[in-house]
Design an enzyme around this catalytic site. Structure first.
Site, short mmCIF file in Angstrom:
data_model
loop_
_atom_site.label_atom_id
_atom_site.label_comp_id
_atom_site.label_asym_id
_atom_site.label_seq_id
_atom_site.Cartn_x
_atom_site.Cartn_y
_atom_site.Cartn_z
N MET A 180 0.80 -1.22 0.00
CA MET A 180 0.00 0.00 0.00
C MET A 180 0.84 1.28 0.00
O MET A 180 0.32 2.36 0.23
CB MET A 180 -0.96 0.02 1.20
CG MET A 180 -1.93 -1.13 1.20
SD MET A 180 -2.92 -1.16 -0.31
CE MET A 180 -3.58 -2.81 -0.21
N CYS A 181 2.14 1.15 -0.24
CA CYS A 181 3.00 2.34 -0.28
C CYS A 181 2.87 3.04 -1.62
O CYS A 181 2.80 2.41 -2.67
CB CYS A 181 4.46 1.96 -0.07
SG CYS A 181 4.91 1.78 1.64
N GLU B 296 10.23 3.76 3.62
CA GLU B 296 11.46 3.74 2.82
C GLU B 296 12.68 3.65 3.72
O GLU B 296 13.62 2.89 3.44
CB GLU B 296 11.52 4.99 1.93
CG GLU B 296 10.56 4.96 0.76
CD GLU B 296 9.09 5.21 1.09
OE1 GLU B 296 8.25 5.05 0.19
OE2 GLU B 296 8.76 5.55 2.26
N ASP C 200 24.18 -11.52 4.41
CA ASP C 200 24.53 -12.30 3.23
C ASP C 200 26.04 -12.28 2.98
O ASP C 200 26.64 -13.30 2.62
CB ASP C 200 23.79 -11.77 2.00
CG ASP C 200 24.12 -12.58 0.76
OD1 ASP C 200 23.96 -13.82 0.79
OD2 ASP C 200 24.55 -11.97 -0.24
#
Length: 158
Positions: A76-77, A113, A127
């Site tokens: 919904m951004c 964000e 990672d």
């Protein structure tokens, strides 16, 4: 608090919030989080001796990329114009802390964000160092992403 849901229409279907009538404003959000790592891994990051390469530079690129693509991953951004992204890493005692500051001029905020930047940046660190963090059983007894939060939000309305 309102009894109406902002992301659900009268039929119960998901919807974006209509921000069309809102005035544009200068907005800023800052989020922070950390990844706990072993001392050996933290030393390898500090000494630029991680086999996959420069951990913090790669994580910085990942964080910025995530900020720019938040609207694609959070349903919904709104897609907003990102005017600035700052990233700051601190390699400390037991962890790497990442702070991401996002700025925009628009009709809606940029907290998501900033949060996406932090979580993706920390995932990139994981990672890059996962080979260093695995124990003999292939598990990660120390590595953990913690304390991700928005630490600042501001709106300068016209």
């Amino acid at each position: 608090m309102s009894d109406e849901f902002t992301h659900v229409d009268d039929e119960g279907d998901a919807q974006m919030v209509n921000v069309g009538e809102k005035a544009e404003s200068q907005r800023r959000a800052v989020a922070r989080g950390e990844i706990r790592l072993s001392d050996d891994t933290l030393d390898a990051i500090d000494d630029d001796e991680v086999a996959k390469g420069d951990v913090l530079t790669t994580a910085r690129i990942g964080a910025i990329q995530a900020v720019k693509h938040t609207w694609e991953t959070i349903p919904m951004c709104h897609q907003i114009p990102i005017t600035n992204v700052d990233t700051d890493f601190e390699v400390g005692d037991g962890s790497v802390e990442l702070t991401v500051a996002v700025e925009t001029v628009g009709k809606t905020g940029c907290e998501m964000e900033a949060l996406e930047g932090v979580t993706t940046g920390l995932n990139v660190v994981w990672d890059m160092v996962k080979a260093n963090e695995k124990d003999d059983d292939g598990q990660y007894p120390t590595a953990a992403i913690d304390d991700v939060r928005v630490v600042e939000k501001s709106v300068d309305r016209p």
